[in-house]
Design a protein around this motif. Structure first.
Motif, mmCIF file in Angstrom:
data_model
loop_
_atom_site.group_PDB
_atom_site.id
_atom_site.type_symbol
_atom_site.label_atom_id
_atom_site.label_comp_id
_atom_site.label_asym_id
_atom_site.label_seq_id
_atom_site.Cartn_x
_atom_site.Cartn_y
_atom_site.Cartn_z
ATOM 1 N N CYS A 1 0.838 -1.212 0.000
ATOM 2 C CA CYS A 1 0.000 0.000 0.000
ATOM 3 C C CYS A 1 0.869 1.256 0.000
ATOM 4 O O CYS A 1 0.532 2.248 -0.671
ATOM 5 C CB CYS A 1 -0.927 -0.015 1.211
ATOM 6 S SG CYS A 1 -2.255 -1.230 1.112
ATOM 7 N N PHE A 57 -7.650 2.951 -1.706
ATOM 8 C CA PHE A 57 -8.650 2.372 -0.815
ATOM 9 C C PHE A 57 -10.002 2.201 -1.497
ATOM 10 O O PHE A 57 -10.780 1.319 -1.119
ATOM 11 C CB PHE A 57 -8.804 3.247 0.436
ATOM 12 C CG PHE A 57 -7.792 2.944 1.497
ATOM 13 C CD1 PHE A 57 -8.061 2.031 2.494
ATOM 14 C CD2 PHE A 57 -6.548 3.561 1.484
ATOM 15 C CE1 PHE A 57 -7.121 1.735 3.466
ATOM 16 C CE2 PHE A 57 -5.603 3.273 2.446
ATOM 17 C CZ PHE A 57 -5.887 2.354 3.448
ATOM 18 N N LEU A 79 -7.199 -1.897 -3.588
ATOM 19 C CA LEU A 79 -6.708 -2.700 -2.467
ATOM 20 C C LEU A 79 -6.512 -4.157 -2.876
ATOM 21 O O LEU A 79 -5.574 -4.823 -2.427
ATOM 22 C CB LEU A 79 -7.684 -2.617 -1.292
ATOM 23 C CG LEU A 79 -7.589 -1.395 -0.378
ATOM 24 C CD1 LEU A 79 -8.631 -1.484 0.724
ATOM 25 C CD2 LEU A 79 -6.195 -1.280 0.226
#
Length: 642
Positions: A387, A421, A425
């Motif tokens: 991420c 997000f 993801l």
């Protein structure tokens, strides 16, 4: 081929990618939550560190009653030490001592020869050395006092920090006590000894982790405002650190090996691990010193590269704070993971025996849960780092494909986080899962190697090492392509497989030109990570070396080294990822634009000149228009992400 027809235009409106993988990750974490609840309900990590008496009471805390044990469930907050009623003639069988144990507030400093002495000691020190249901005033009156009180005479003992035990100071009793304790500790499995070592050295582990954090932040500032002198200073410190840590490891190994008091299995394991650490450190030192000698002539190009990367980061200053949030998230997850591991390692059911005593028996299936929990550590840590890579890639892509360099897009980091997000993801989950899949065979091979190493087969050892090397190479290559797949997803909004295929297509045409540039910068960043690990490990060696007794401290040291590397990687990866994303965007720019008025480059003149001077671009690129950047409203424009 679909890759050849792709227009490489950063999209505004996106769709969710790899949603099935995100669902799989949620299901996996549902399993982790089940294990967490099970560990919390069935485990008691404090038993490893604080110790407990024969009636199921953990010393130094309040306890809950155990059915069938009338002396359980007592408040032992002020009774922190374990005292054995028959410390001079203990025996051990199936990891259980033959002597009753009690929780006491203080250990007798002088020899007690009679029941009157026991009574006087209990009244003066508020520390009863007899079984809890025997009143102090009844010591000399109860006919069963000899059975409920310690064997006389009671030798003087000291509350030594040895799992909070009262250790007898009488030479004869001490010898017997130590031999029984050594036998018991040596029979305990490695898993529980490691947990005990982590618990006993938890303050040192936390302190060393903070030290690694400080070193990482200092290096981030150094690379942000890098100069040639700073690079030379960093290299000199790395060389000094490698040589010094290797020397200290070899010195500690010889010191431990020649120590005649080395009897405990944990101390023998310390010697074995120290030999492995010393050998590995020496090999790494030789390899890195050779590479530094070979690559010293490209140092100036490396400094120029970091200046360009620093210029990009200067346009997005919040990128420097991204590793801090990643680090905090990783720390929270690691603390949670270790807490669950400790509880899982002590999971057992309390069963009463004759006389109202309590024994803890391990539950079935704990080993499988521990492996599942370990896979969760790898997968989740890699997901968090993925991420971060996608966040940096999205922000750099936003600024690179911006036509007007004087007016930067608003909030590129927050925009990149929101896109990840909301849409991507699943892509990060899939990329991190592939890394995990390659790590699991290495762990299994290591486990098998430890089981079969006693056979001393040279062929088997060579085969295992070749497999280790092969999986490590596969993992390194996969990490490289994962990063470019994340960048492609940030540009085109495609799923992981499509992004990886498109990235490979672009890199296959430009890799020879760009690899030689980025590898030198990656090498300097790797030296920075080595710097953090070396000096953190040195601090750990000095700290743990003073706590040798009954601690497998080399394993917590390995854990500290791993944390230090992950921290430094998390912080310095800002520069590494920024450089990789910048070069991939540059390759896409060169592939889709020609420098003409209709299709001008997005790249600025400084980066274009640097690449040209570093690699001596091919003849076809040399004839391209090398015009400087101009504010032209035509061509591909990256709009704000939504």
């Amino acid at each position: 081929c679909a890759s050849e027809l792709r227009e490489w235009r950063p999209v505004i409106y996106r769709k969710c990618t790899d949603t099935r993988w995100l669902l799989l990750f949620f299901l996996f974490w549902a399993g982790l939550m089940f294990i967490t609840g099970y560990a919390v309900m069935a485990g008691a990590a404090e038993r490893l560190l604080l110790g407990y008496d024969s009636f199921g009471n953990v010393c130094g805390r309040k306890n809950t009653p155990v059915k069938g044990a009338p002396l359980s469930g007592q408040d032992m907050t002020n009774k922190k030490y374990v005292f054995f009623l028959n410390s001079c003639s203990m025996e051990i069988q199936n990891l259980k001592t033959s002597s009753l144990s009690l929780c006491v507030s203080s250990c007798p400093q002088e020899q007690l020869n009679s029941l009157e002495d026991l009574q006087s000691f209990a009244r003066n020190n508020d520390s009863s050395l007899c079984v809890y249901n025997l009143n102090i005033s009844s010591y000399t009156l109860n006919p069963k006092a000899a059975e409920l009180c310690p064997t006389l005479p009671v030798p003087p003992s000291k509350s030594f920090p040895l799992f909070n035990r009262c250790v007898p100071q009488n030479p004869e009793c001490y010898s017997k006590y130590a031999s029984v304790l050594i036998s018991m500790v040596n029979e305990v499995d490695v898993f529980h000894r490691i947990l005990s070592g982590i618990l006993a050295g938890r303050d040192t582990v936390i302190g060393l982790s903070i030290l690694a954090l400080a070193f990482s932040i200092i290096l981030v500032l150094v690379f942000r405002f890098i100069r040639t002198l700073l690079v030379h200073t960093l290299i000199a410190l790395v060389v000094f650190g490698l040589l010094f840590v290797s020397g200290v490891l070899w010195w500690l190994y010889y010191d431990y090996r020649n120590d005649p008091s080395t009897e405990l299995e944990t101390e023998k394991e310390n010697v074995k691990f120290l030999l492995g650490y010393a050998f590995f450190s020496t090999v790494v030192t030789i390899v890195l010193l050779s590479l530094i000698l070979v690559l010293r002539k490209r140092l100036q190009f490396t400094v120029q590269l970091f200046r360009i990367v620093g210029k990009i980061i200067g346009r997005i200053p919040f990128l420097l704070f991204q590793p801090l949030w990643t680090f905090l998230i990783l720390v929270v997850f690691w603390v949670f993971w270790v807490a669950v591991l400790l509880s899982l390692g002590t999971a057992g059911t309390a069963q009463t025996t004759s006389g109202g005593q309590v024994e803890y028996r391990a539950l079935s299936g704990i080993g499988y849960m521990a492996w599942y929990h370990f896979v969760g550590l790898i997968w989740t840590s890699e997901f968090i780092l993925a991420c971060q890579q996608m966040t940096i890639a999205g922000a750099v892509v936003t600024c690179y494909f911006n036509r007007n360099k004087n007016t930067q897009p608003p909030h590129p980091v927050l925009s990149s986080i929101s896109v990840i997000f909301c849409y991507h993801l699943g892509t990060a989950v899939k990329g991190s899962f592939l890394i995990t899949i390659l790590r699991i065979p290495r762990i299994v091979l290591l486990y098998l190697y430890n089981i079969l190493k006693q056979k001393e087969s040279a062929c088997a050892k060579c085969l295992f090492k070749c497999c280790f090397c092969w999986f490590w190479c596969q993992e390194s290559c996969l990490r490289y392509f994962n990063q470019h797949a994340y960048t492609t997803t940030a540009i085109n909004g495609t799923n992981f497989c499509t992004s990886a295929k498109d990235a490979v297509f672009i890199l296959s045409k430009n890799s020879p030109k760009l690899a030689s540039i980025s590898c030198f910068g990656d090498f300097i960043l790797f030296l920075g990570k080595v710097f953090v690990v070396c000096f953190t490990a040195f601090g750990g060696l000095m700290a743990f070396n003073y706590h040798r007794e009954l601690q497998a401290w080399v394993v917590p040291l390995l854990l500290v080294g791993f944390f230090a590397y992950v921290m430094s990687h998390s912080f310095l990866s800002v520069f590494e990822v920024t450089a990789d994303v910048m070069f991939l965007c540059f390759a896409i720019d060169m592939e889709t634009n020609d420098g003409s008025a209709e299709k001008p480059y997005f790249v600025d003149q400084e980066l274009l000149t640097f690449v040209s001077q570093s690699n001596k671009l091919t003849e076809g690129q040399k004839h391209r228009s090398m015009r400087p950047f101009q504010d032209n409203e035509d061509g591909t424009e990256l709009q704000p992400m939504v």
